[in-house]
Design a protein around this motif. Structure first.
Motif, PDB file in Angstrom:
ATOM      1  N   GLU A 213       0.814  -1.196   0.000  1.00 57.21           N
ATOM      2  CA  GLU A 213       0.000   0.000   0.000  1.00 57.21           C
ATOM      3  C   GLU A 213       0.863   1.267   0.000  1.00 57.21           C
ATOM      4  OE1 GLU A 213      -0.578  -2.649   1.738  1.00 57.21           O
ATOM      5  OE2 GLU A 213      -2.565  -3.285   1.073  1.00 57.21           O
ATOM      6  N   PHE A 214       1.988   1.201   0.739  1.00 59.60           N
ATOM      7  CA  PHE A 214       2.932   2.315   0.781  1.00 59.60           C
ATOM      8  C   PHE A 214       3.465   2.617  -0.620  1.00 59.60           C
ATOM      9  CE2 PHE A 214       7.375   3.798   1.400  1.00 59.60           C
ATOM     10  CZ  PHE A 214       7.125   4.939   2.139  1.00 59.60           C
ATOM     11  N   GLU A 215       3.913   1.565  -1.332  1.00 63.11           N
ATOM     12  CA  GLU A 215       4.431   1.725  -2.680  1.00 63.11           C
ATOM     13  C   GLU A 215       3.339   2.206  -3.646  1.00 63.11           C
ATOM     14  OE1 GLU A 215       7.392   1.604  -3.680  1.00 63.11           O
ATOM     15  OE2 GLU A 215       8.580   0.381  -2.332  1.00 63.11           O
ATOM     16  N   THR A 216       2.116   1.658  -3.505  1.00 58.50           N
ATOM     17  CA  THR A 216       1.012   2.047  -4.379  1.00 58.50           C
ATOM     18  C   THR A 216       0.683   3.522  -4.212  1.00 58.50           C
ATOM     19  OG1 THR A 216       0.069  -0.167  -4.321  1.00 58.50           O
ATOM     20  CG2 THR A 216      -1.399   1.620  -4.972  1.00 58.50           C
ATOM     21  N   GLU A 217       0.644   3.974  -2.961  1.00 58.52           N
ATOM     22  CA  GLU A 217       0.333   5.378  -2.698  1.00 58.52           C
ATOM     23  C   GLU A 217       1.345   6.303  -3.360  1.00 58.52           C
ATOM     24  OE1 GLU A 217      -1.995   8.186  -0.034  1.00 58.52           O
ATOM     25  OE2 GLU A 217      -2.308   6.155  -0.726  1.00 58.52           O
ATOM     26  N   ILE A 218       2.631   5.952  -3.231  1.00 57.24           N
ATOM     27  CA  ILE A 218       3.676   6.793  -3.823  1.00 57.24           C
ATOM     28  C   ILE A 218       3.587   6.760  -5.339  1.00 57.24           C
ATOM     29  CG2 ILE A 218       6.165   7.107  -4.073  1.00 57.24           C
ATOM     30  CD1 ILE A 218       6.497   5.949  -1.266  1.00 57.24           C
ATOM     31  N   GLU A 219       3.404   5.556  -5.889  1.00 54.32           N
ATOM     32  CA  GLU A 219       3.347   5.416  -7.346  1.00 54.32           C
ATOM     33  C   GLU A 219       2.182   6.211  -7.930  1.00 54.32           C
ATOM     34  OE1 GLU A 219       2.553   2.080 -10.813  1.00 54.32           O
ATOM     35  OE2 GLU A 219       2.439   1.516  -8.712  1.00 54.32           O
ATOM     36  N   MET A 220       0.993   6.044  -7.326  1.00 51.42           N
ATOM     37  CA  MET A 220      -0.187   6.710  -7.865  1.00 51.42           C
ATOM     38  C   MET A 220      -0.039   8.227  -7.811  1.00 51.42           C
ATOM     39  SD  MET A 220      -2.270   4.499  -9.020  1.00 51.42           S
ATOM     40  CE  MET A 220      -2.644   2.750  -8.924  1.00 51.42           C
ATOM     41  N   LEU A 221       0.347   8.756  -6.657  1.00 46.67           N
ATOM     42  CA  LEU A 221       0.409  10.202  -6.509  1.00 46.67           C
ATOM     43  C   LEU A 221       1.601  10.808  -7.224  1.00 46.67           C
ATOM     44  CD1 LEU A 221      -0.777  10.698  -2.823  1.00 46.67           C
ATOM     45  CD2 LEU A 221      -2.005  11.159  -4.927  1.00 46.67           C
ATOM     46  N   SER A 222       2.588   9.976  -7.580  1.00 47.01           N
ATOM     47  CA  SER A 222       3.722  10.492  -8.338  1.00 47.01           C
ATOM     48  C   SER A 222       3.344  10.770  -9.778  1.00 47.01           C
ATOM     49  CB  SER A 222       4.888   9.492  -8.297  1.00 47.01           C
ATOM     50  OG  SER A 222       5.412   9.387  -6.992  1.00 47.01           O
ATOM     51  N   ARG A 223       2.383  10.010 -10.317  1.00 46.58           N
ATOM     52  CA  ARG A 223       2.016  10.206 -11.714  1.00 46.58           C
ATOM     53  C   ARG A 223       0.650  10.858 -11.885  1.00 46.58           C
ATOM     54  NH1 ARG A 223      -0.577   5.245 -14.065  1.00 46.58           N
ATOM     55  NH2 ARG A 223      -0.909   3.722 -12.423  1.00 46.58           N
ATOM     56  N   LEU A 224       0.044  11.295 -10.792  1.00 48.93           N
ATOM     57  CA  LEU A 224      -1.255  11.940 -10.878  1.00 48.93           C
ATOM     58  C   LEU A 224      -1.165  13.359 -10.340  1.00 48.93           C
ATOM     59  CD1 LEU A 224      -3.497   9.039  -9.533  1.00 48.93           C
ATOM     60  CD2 LEU A 224      -3.240   9.741 -11.913  1.00 48.93           C
ATOM     61  N   ARG A 225      -1.641  14.300 -11.112  1.00 47.42           N
ATOM     62  CA  ARG A 225      -1.678  15.692 -10.666  1.00 47.42           C
ATOM     63  C   ARG A 225      -3.031  16.288 -11.081  1.00 47.42           C
ATOM     64  NH1 ARG A 225       1.795  14.405  -7.940  1.00 47.42           N
ATOM     65  NH2 ARG A 225       3.887  15.271  -7.631  1.00 47.42           N
ATOM     66  N   HIS A 226      -3.784  16.730 -10.087  1.00 48.49           N
ATOM     67  CA  HIS A 226      -5.100  17.301 -10.382  1.00 48.49           C
ATOM     68  C   HIS A 226      -5.511  18.168  -9.209  1.00 48.49           C
ATOM     69  CE1 HIS A 226      -9.472  17.484 -11.199  1.00 48.49           C
ATOM     70  NE2 HIS A 226      -9.121  17.289 -12.457  1.00 48.49           N
ATOM     71  N   ARG A 227      -6.272  19.204  -9.500  1.00 47.60           N
ATOM     72  CA  ARG A 227      -6.705  20.138  -8.459  1.00 47.60           C
ATOM     73  C   ARG A 227      -7.520  19.439  -7.380  1.00 47.60           C
ATOM     74  NH1 ARG A 227     -11.175  24.047  -7.840  1.00 47.60           N
ATOM     75  NH2 ARG A 227     -10.408  25.792  -6.585  1.00 47.60           N
ATOM     76  N   HIS A 228      -8.200  18.354  -7.738  1.00 52.49           N
ATOM     77  CA  HIS A 228      -9.068  17.680  -6.773  1.00 52.49           C
ATOM     78  C   HIS A 228      -8.494  16.338  -6.311  1.00 52.49           C
ATOM     79  CE1 HIS A 228     -12.239  20.663  -7.059  1.00 52.49           C
ATOM     80  NE2 HIS A 228     -12.078  20.666  -8.368  1.00 52.49           N
ATOM     81  N   LEU A 229      -7.171  16.190  -6.405  1.00 51.25           N
ATOM     82  CA  LEU A 229      -6.465  15.064  -5.790  1.00 51.25           C
ATOM     83  C   LEU A 229      -5.424  15.645  -4.844  1.00 51.25           C
ATOM     84  CD1 LEU A 229      -5.765  12.688  -8.833  1.00 51.25           C
ATOM     85  CD2 LEU A 229      -7.744  12.697  -7.315  1.00 51.25           C
ATOM     86  N   VAL A 230      -5.336  15.101  -3.652  1.00 55.21           N
ATOM     87  CA  VAL A 230      -4.377  15.614  -2.685  1.00 55.21           C
ATOM     88  C   VAL A 230      -2.960  15.380  -3.219  1.00 55.21           C
ATOM     89  CG1 VAL A 230      -4.167  13.477  -1.339  1.00 55.21           C
ATOM     90  CG2 VAL A 230      -3.836  15.688  -0.222  1.00 55.21           C
ATOM     91  N   SER A 231      -2.068  16.339  -3.010  1.00 52.99           N
ATOM     92  CA  SER A 231      -0.710  16.269  -3.567  1.00 52.99           C
ATOM     93  C   SER A 231       0.251  15.616  -2.575  1.00 52.99           C
ATOM     94  CB  SER A 231      -0.206  17.670  -3.920  1.00 52.99           C
ATOM     95  OG  SER A 231      -0.995  18.242  -4.921  1.00 52.99           O
TER      96      SER A 231
END
Length: 842
Positions: free
Chosen positions: A562-580
């Motif tokens: 889950e730790f790796e998934t969280e980093i992977e997802m948020l590393s390639r996702l950028r959007h005003r309505h997704l937490v950075s």
């Protein structure tokens, strides 16, 4: 007694059947014909096109844009009366149509007309329908000119001055929102919009794949664009001659490689459909004419009838072929092959045998995927000499090509110059020429270097050679521990050629000392939340900014994956309505994630269980819309989409301006590929929000997120926990309890008391309908997140209109009261009359 009960059951059954047919009849008759930019109605072939300025309870549009008109048009289009007006827009323009859920044909009509202070050749815009992207950077004059050039190159005398874009859409809610979006610095225009209901099913989910077996492609869940529709071997069929769906059927000769490769035949005898389910697929006029092969005895009987079409690359297509045997009276007299893009789609095709006789209308669908480098689609019919037919011939009556959406997108950006030439393809050609020259140069240089290498190799010292090939050597990326420990403490993470999540990490790598300093050594007074992963602390990082620091609990069920998934997802996702994600720390067996700080915490804390002031209905709608935008981006922003899998009100965070952002991506999964409809995986998520179909089948789709979001919607309006064991049995589960009231259309009975009297009942009604659709037991019946988003925005519009009307009424009442007091003061014969403030003080 039993006979009486049977009669009652039969009577009830017939009443239900009659009701269904009445509803179908209503849907069938309810077409919407919008004459954009006009304040009057126009009749064309018995159909009434209503101006968008004419009051209509079922159709509305946003107040942006301006109307334009012209007195005359050149050309002979049957739609000339509605093409004399248009609506021009420099900002976004929305048309909202209230419909009965079902399948619809939507046509957008464009015809350039002279405009004051604007050059129509400079217009560039896009379009979307209920979140499905239809068009992007469309240049109407350029596309019209290109089509004319294409037809003229085939010898056709082309003079088309208009463009019609047709789509087949499955609408699951009761509103169709068509959004028109101008490109930056440009403008757009539209002349008319046509929304026609489709009662019969136009597409089956399971169709035959070219050079493959029958497959389930879930066509009903995808947007469809009509690319071509031809009456093969016959004249043009006008919309008035296709009275059910008002389709235009072009002649096919301009698309043929060799026009005289097929001879036209016709038979006006009584033609019937092979299946009554096919009656809406094409009018019988299509089947009364056909094209058969000419000169069948030449070229060793390998001569084919061929049609060539320009298509958009990197999309899936359905090719529909219409047949009707007009000459032969028995099977095995005309057998042929069908080729699509130079691959065999069918061998031994016998129309008589398949349709069940002569003069029987029949169709066959084929699915084909077009690569990113393919701009054309070929369809060829030729004799199958090995089949033993008495005649070596082929036959075709009609042809349609449909493009299928991918990831909520039907748009393809093709740029044309003013002469109609493709700019993007010419650039692509130049690019390929350059690549070819580069490859040739590289081959020559490689040959030179190879020669030098072998010469030097022969002179190489043997001991050095053995050293370089020592069996103890390993690529650095295989030593995970070495890579992690030697990474720059303030870098972006390790580079892993194996494609592990570490190779995609972005953000700062914090040291544990920095984290301890930021959280005052994990001071418990700084804890702002506790979840399955661990505790979340409010911290101040070195630049003085606030951050949310999530520290994994060693006993947590969510671990390294889950730790790796969280980093992977948020590393390639950028959007005003997704937490950075700011960064992470993984020292001394710690797993810590650092996020942007969300000052207003979780959505749940503002609904119940805290002393925070309740959110207004408008605020709640804004939050839902923000969360829906973030989820829509997740589902469509990546090639395969991303499924969140843990949507709940504690994972919707609010910043200092109450802007909603989705968080917690530890359970997220990449969506299914195009060849699959779901991801098979173990069930994970939060109880009360879980999609029951996902729970039963362990099949995960984006619609599982839609279900969870539907629970969130009911939680927002009812302001209570999704599972509350202390309540009566029928109220424990919020989704079940709220759905019971929603089906009775009495949702206002159980809403948060803080909302009563402070919201539009119409907006609440529409809100409840959206939530109800999201919680449908069958995922195929649920809307997409894009559709949910559009309808939530419509709910917000209803609430804002209601608020505006109330403010205006209150303002009017206040002014009226003041005037009455002043008037009374003046008529009291000079007596000292108290002012309004004095009256109030009394």
């Amino acid at each position: 007694m039993e006979k009486l009960q049977c009669r009652q059951v039969r009577s009830l059954f017939f009443l239900v059947i009659m009701f269904v047919f009445i509803r179908i009849g209503e849907a069938q008759s309810q077409s919407f014909l919008i004459n954009c930019g006009a304040n009057s109605s126009v009749n064309i072939d018995g159909r009434k096109w209503v101006g968008d300025l004419v009051r209509n309870s079922n159709v509305s549009f946003s107040s942006t844009g301006m109307a334009a008109s012209t007195d005359s048009l050149s050309g002979d289009s049957i739609y000339e009366p509605i093409y004399k007006s248009a609506r021009i827009f420099k900002d976004g323009l929305n048309y909202t149509v209230e419909v009965i859920p079902g399948n619809y044909i939507v046509r957008l009509h464009f015809c350039p007309i002279p405009l004051e202070d604007l050059n129509v050749n400079d217009s560039l815009f896009g379009a979307a329908a209920n979140g499905l992207k239809l068009l992007s950077q469309l240049s109407v004059p350029g596309e019209i000119a290109h089509k004319n050039l294409y037809l003229q190159s085939s010898g056709e005398n082309a003079s088309s001055l208009s463009l019609i874009k047709e789509y087949v859409l499955g609408i699951k809610l009761d509103v169709l929102v068509i959004e028109l979006i101008p490109s930056e610095g440009s403008f757009g225009f539209i002349n008319a919009i046509e929304v026609v209901p489709v009662v019969d099913r136009l597409f089956e989910d399971t169709i035959q794949k070219v050079a493959g077996n029958d497959m389930d492609f879930n066509l009903s869940g995808r947007g469809i664009e009509t690319m071509y529709r031809l009456n093969v071997g016959g004249p043009e069929i006008k919309p008035s001659q296709d009275s059910d769906l008002w389709r235009m059927w072009e002649v096919d000769s301009s698309y043929m490689i060799t026009a005289n490769a097929g001879v036209e035949i016709r038979n006006s005898s009584n033609i019937t459909y092979a299946s009554m389910n096919d009656s809406s697929l094409a009018p019988l006029l299509v089947y009364e004419t056909a094209r058969t092969m000419s000169n069948t005895e030449v070229l060793e009987k390998r001569f084919n009838m061929s049609w060539k079409f320009e298509v958009d690359p990197d999309f899936d297509y359905v090719v529909r072929l219409h047949f009707c045997e007009l000459l032969y009276d028995s099977a095995n007299e005309r057998i042929f092959k069908i080729y699509i893009n130079n691959r065999t789609a069918a061998n031994t095709f016998d129309v008589f045998a398949r349709a069940g006789g002569r003069n029987r209308a029949y169709h066959q669908d084929y699915f084909d995927a077009v690569s990113s480098k393919t701009y054309t689609l070929w369809i060829q019919l030729g004799p199958d000499t090995a089949a033993g037919a008495s005649g070596t011939d082929a036959l075709l009556s009609g042809l349609e090509i449909f493009k299928l959406s991918r990831n909520g997108n039907l748009a393809y950006v093709e740029k044309y110059d003013s002469a109609g030439n493709s700019v993007s393809r010419s650039k692509s050609w130049i690019l390929w020429v350059g690549i070819g020259a580069g490859i040739a140069s590289a081959v020559i240089l490689a040959a030179v270097f190879t020669l030098v290498f072998y010469i030097r190799k022969n002179r190489r010292d043997k001991s050095s050679d053995m050293k370089n090939n020592s069996p103890g050597w390993r690529p650095l990326f295989l030593h995970k521990g070495i890579v992690n420990s030697t990474a720059n403490a303030k870098g972006t993470g390790s580079q892993n050629p194996n494609g592990s999540t570490s190779s995609t990490r972005s953000g700062k790598r914090f040291t544990l000392a920095e984290i301890r300093c930021a959280t005052n050594n994990f001071d418990e007074s700084l804890v702002i939340g506790v979840g399955g992963f661990g505790k979340v602390y409010k911290g101040e990082i070195e630049d003085g900014s606030l951050a949310a620091i999530k520290r994994a609990n060693p006993q947590s069920e969510q671990g390294l994956a889950e730790f790796e998934t969280e980093i992977e997802m948020l590393s390639r996702l950028r959007h005003r309505h997704l937490v950075s994600l700011i960064g992470f720390c993984e020292e001394q067996n710690e797993m810590i994630l650092v996020y942007e700080y969300m000052a207003n915490g979780t959505l749940r804390s503002h609904l119940f269980g805290s002393d925070l002031p309740p959110l207004t209905w408008k605020q709640r709608l804004d939050v839902c819309i923000g969360a829906a935008r973030g989820l829509h981006y997740l589902h469509t922003g990546a090639e395969q989409g991303i499924i969140h899998r843990d949507i709940k009100t504690t994972n919707i965070l609010l910043d200092e301006n109450f802007v909603a952002k989705m968080s917690d991506f530890g359970l997220s999964k990449t969506g299914p590929s195009m060849e699959h409809t779901h991801v098979s995986t173990a069930v994970k998520g939060s109880f009360g929000y879980l999609d029951p179909e996902y729970f039963r089948r362990q099949q995960l789709t984006e619609k599982s997120d839609v279900y969870s979001f539907g629970v969130v919607l009911f939680e927002v309006v009812c302001a209570r926990a999704v599972i509350n064991p202390t309540l009566p049995k029928d109220q424990i589960n919020l989704a079940e309890w709220a759905m019971k009231w929603q089906r009775q259309r009495s949702l206002e009975t159980i809403i948060d008391p803080h909302l009563k009297g402070n919201l539009s009942l119409e907006s609440l009604e529409k809100f409840g309908e959206i939530a109800e659709k999201c919680l449908d037991d069958e995922r195929k019946n649920r809307p997409t997140m894009g559709e949910v988003l559009w309808h939530l925005e419509y709910v917000l519009q209803l609430q804002e209109a209601w608020m505006h009307a109330n403010d205006r009424e209150n303002s009017f009442s206040g002014c009226q009261a003041l005037a009455e007091v002043e008037e009374e003061r003046e008529i009291r014969n000079g007596k000292e009359v108290p002012t309004l403030d004095e009256e109030k003080s009394k």
